[in-house]
Scaffold this active site. Structure first.
Site, PDB file in Angstrom:
ATOM      1  N   GLU A 166      20.687 -30.582 -11.933  1.00 15.99           N
ATOM      2  CA  GLU A 166      19.752 -29.630 -11.587  1.00 15.99           C
ATOM      3  C   GLU A 166      19.888 -28.355 -12.540  1.00 15.99           C
ATOM      4  OE1 GLU A 166      21.897 -30.866  -9.834  1.00 15.99           O
ATOM      5  OE2 GLU A 166      23.077 -29.300  -8.831  1.00 15.99           O
TER       6      GLU A 166
ATOM      7  N   HIS B  92      25.925 -32.123 -11.989  1.00 12.96           N
ATOM      8  CA  HIS B  92      24.940 -31.518 -11.526  1.00 12.96           C
ATOM      9  C   HIS B  92      23.669 -31.534 -12.532  1.00 12.96           C
ATOM     10  CE1 HIS B  92      26.569 -28.857  -8.304  1.00 12.96           C
ATOM     11  NE2 HIS B  92      27.778 -29.017  -8.654  1.00 12.96           N
TER      12      HIS B  92
ATOM     13  N   CYS C  11      27.173 -33.751  -6.387  1.00 16.48           N
ATOM     14  CA  CYS C  11      28.257 -33.219  -6.179  1.00 16.48           C
ATOM     15  C   CYS C  11      28.554 -32.970  -4.691  1.00 16.48           C
ATOM     16  CB  CYS C  11      28.249 -31.791  -6.755  1.00 16.48           C
ATOM     17  SG  CYS C  11      29.964 -31.298  -7.335  1.00 16.48           S
TER      18      CYS C  11
HETATM   19  N1  GLN Z   1      33.829 -28.769  -4.192  1.00 19.68           N
HETATM   20  C1  GLN Z   1      32.386 -28.769  -3.444  1.00 19.68           C
HETATM   21  C2  GLN Z   1      32.783 -29.366  -2.285  1.00 19.68           C
HETATM   22  O1  GLN Z   1      33.591 -29.909  -1.756  1.00 19.68           O
HETATM   23  C3  GLN Z   1      31.525 -29.368  -4.367  1.00 19.68           C
HETATM   24  C4  GLN Z   1      31.087 -28.405  -5.610  1.00 19.68           C
HETATM   25  C5  GLN Z   1      29.877 -28.529  -5.893  1.00 19.68           C
HETATM   26  O2  GLN Z   1      28.906 -29.042  -5.225  1.00 19.68           O
HETATM   27  N2  GLN Z   1      29.599 -28.066  -7.103  1.00 19.68           N
HETATM   28  O3  GLN Z   1      31.703 -29.440  -1.494  1.00 19.68           O
END
Ligand code: GLN
Length: 228
Positions: free
Chosen positions: A183, A181, A81
């Site tokens: 994790e 994610h 992410c």
């Molecule tokens: N929207 C977040 C960003 O731009 C990422 C979101 C996340 O890691 N769950 O960093």
């Protein structure tokens, strides 16, 4: 079997969850907060969180250049992410002064699913994961998607969203990234995949950590003996 030492960049984000998942996947897992700790790991995870904050703190703590150097040297890195954003060479909808570490020849769009749905789960077929256990249940939280991939990038998974397929997992050599994610779930196949990749990368034990650091001796350079 060799136990790879895998760090988790620990300036912001879901660090504890990655440490746990890595341990369960057979790695020695440790947080990385300081530049010298970057040298002590065989591989690194860039966690989910907020990429603008991770970027800012990475620069404040002097981690940016050590991380970029090790990525350029071929250290295996997995980003989930916000970590995917940190690994991307190009970002759309980023903060105006946002920087990434780069290395992965992809363009990501931040918060790509965000206007319609903040968070969702779905079943994915992810290339490279063992079939046992069935499809991978992926959790997306304000996730980016990958809008463009370079020629050396393998697409590992896509998700259908409003009638179009979007890339949400990629690999380029020793660099792996997912929009979702792993994790936060009890399915550790993605972490196990990465730990296997680290073992195969053959860099274990070649970390420069054991090279003694020069320790400055107080007064040494000011003692008039022409040491400057
Ligand atoms: N929207 C977040 C960003 O731009 C990422 C979101 C996340 O890691 N769950 O960093």
């Amino acid at each position: 079997m060799v136990t790879p030492r895998v760090g988790v960049l620990a300036v912001q984000g879901d660090v504890r969850e990655h440490l746990r998942a890595l341990t369960l996947a057979g790695a020695e897992a440790l947080p990385v907060r300081r530049a010298e700790e970057v040298e002590r790991v065989d591989a690194l995870v860039l966690p989910g969180g907020e990429s603008t904050t991770i970027d800012r703190l990475t620069r404040v703590f002097g981690l940016r250049e050590p991380l970029r150097r090790r990525i350029a040297q071929g250290m295996p890195v997995y980003g989930s992410c916000a970590g995917m954003i940190m690994l991307a060479d190009r970002v759309l909808d980023g903060h105006p002064d946002q920087q990434t570490l780069g290395g992965l020849d992809i363009t990501v769009r931040r918060n790509a699913f965000g206007r319609q749905v903040d968070s969702f789960e779905c079943d994915l077929d992810v290339t490279g994961l063992p079939q046992e256990g069935g499809p991978y249940r992926a959790v997306f939280i304000r996730a980016p998607w990958v809008e463009q991939v370079g020629p050396g990038v393998e697409v590992l998974a896509t998700v259908a969203f409003h009638g179009a397929d979007h890339v949400v997992a990629v690999r380029q050599g020793n660099l792996v990234a997912t929009s979702f994610h792993p994790e936060v779930t009890d399915d550790h196949r993605v972490h196990a995949f990465f730990v296997d990749l680290v073992r195969q990368a053959g860099s274990i034990g070649s970390r420069p950590e054991e090279t003694p650091q020069a320790v400055p001796v107080p007064g040494r350079h000011d003692d008039g003996e022409g040491q400057r």
